[in-house]
Design an enzyme around this catalytic site. Sequence first.
Site, PDB file in Angstrom:
ATOM      1  CB  THR A 144      -2.733 124.684 124.308  1.00 36.43           C
ATOM      2  OG1 THR A 144      -2.854 123.466 123.574  1.00 36.43           O
ATOM      3  CG2 THR A 144      -1.252 125.018 124.413  1.00 36.43           C
ATOM      4  CB  SER A 179       4.982 123.793 118.105  1.00 40.08           C
ATOM      5  OG  SER A 179       4.032 124.515 118.886  1.00 40.08           O
ATOM      6  CE1 TYR A 181      -0.556 128.790 120.751  1.00 40.90           C
ATOM      7  CE2 TYR A 181      -0.572 126.408 120.497  1.00 40.90           C
ATOM      8  CZ  TYR A 181      -1.173 127.561 120.938  1.00 40.90           C
ATOM      9  OH  TYR A 181      -2.382 127.498 121.574  1.00 40.90           O
ATOM     10  CG  HIS A 182       2.040 123.376 121.605  1.00 41.57           C
ATOM     11  ND1 HIS A 182       2.163 123.049 120.268  1.00 41.57           N
ATOM     12  CD2 HIS A 182       0.724 123.223 121.898  1.00 41.57           C
ATOM     13  CE1 HIS A 182       0.984 122.696 119.791  1.00 41.57           C
ATOM     14  NE2 HIS A 182       0.092 122.793 120.755  1.00 41.57           N
ATOM     15  CE  LYS A 185      -1.679 129.448 124.036  1.00 40.59           C
ATOM     16  NZ  LYS A 185      -2.511 130.626 124.316  1.00 40.59           N
TER      17      LYS A 185
END
Length: 260
Positions: A144, A179, A181-182, A185
């Site tokens: 991302t 975050s 989530y990030h 990644k």
Amino acid sequence: MRILILGGDGYLGWPQSLYLSGKGHNVTIFDNFMRRHFDLERGFHSLLPIYTAHERIAAWKEVSGRQIQLCIGDTMDYEALATVFRTFQPEAVVHFAEQRSAPYSMIDRKHAVFTQTNNVIGTLNVLYAMKEFAPDCHLVKLGTMGEYGTPNIDIEEGFIEIHHKGRSDVLPFPKQPSSFYHLSKTHDSHNIMFCCKIWGLRATDLNQGVVYGVETDETMQDARLATRFDYDQIYGTALNRFCVQAAVAYPLTVYGKGQQ
Ligand SMILES: NC(=O)c1ccc[n+]([C@@H]2O[C@H](COP(=O)([O-])OP(=O)(O)OC[C@H]3O[C@@H](n4cnc5c(N)ncnc54)[C@H](O)[C@@H]3O)[C@@H](O)[C@H]2O)c1
């Protein structure tokens, strides 16, 4: 080409599977339907009704004459992943199979731990399966844009030349994820780069921006081929939400600086 689509039942993975199948590739989808389960957990639903994976695959066969194989499995289950790599022998793998909502990852400890375990361990399993069963296949991994954060300089494609105390090197562009989530990644990116280095695997790590819209040439051929359209506060991506808000004359919910 034999192409394995991990997460092929999701928002992006399903239209991508149709596109590649329509181009004549031999496509297998591997998905554990976790995204459908999240809807049940949070009480959300796609604005466009989506059919079951079996119904969608049958509809595609009817419309195109082409068969997509379905494997129901979890990337965290190495045996299941190994079986599909061993039997299908993919020449390319497109990896969409992650928990992809930043707000979901920030709900509490449990959701943060789940997101990072699912994404980081799942991808590590994929890398090991490639090494063990398909070392020549090419991985296309969805990362991302959010891995980079929002630095005050132009973001370079992957690498940047740094001059420091009289010496210089080309180094990975600094990442400032915002975050859990990030962060998952970014951890994936490090693992992928490391495995390419030590095992000679080949991978393309896409750090792409937010996707919007809902139709592709393939999904428009039959209502049963629709992909999901999320507009809620956890999974709805910005432009999808703005479209829905504009359609019902609701003020747009602009986040942060609103300047991205
Ligand atoms: N949607 C966007 O705007 C966007 C932008 C940038 C990057 N991405 C990345 O693209 C990928 C796909 O995004 P999406 O919007 O299609 O998400 P999605 O949630 O709709 O699809 C993900 C799919 O993967 C499956 N999945 C998740 N974990 C799994 C596991 N452990 N084993 C097997 N299947 C699993 C889910 O069931 C789902 O079908 C994600 O990695 C996401 O981070 C998406």
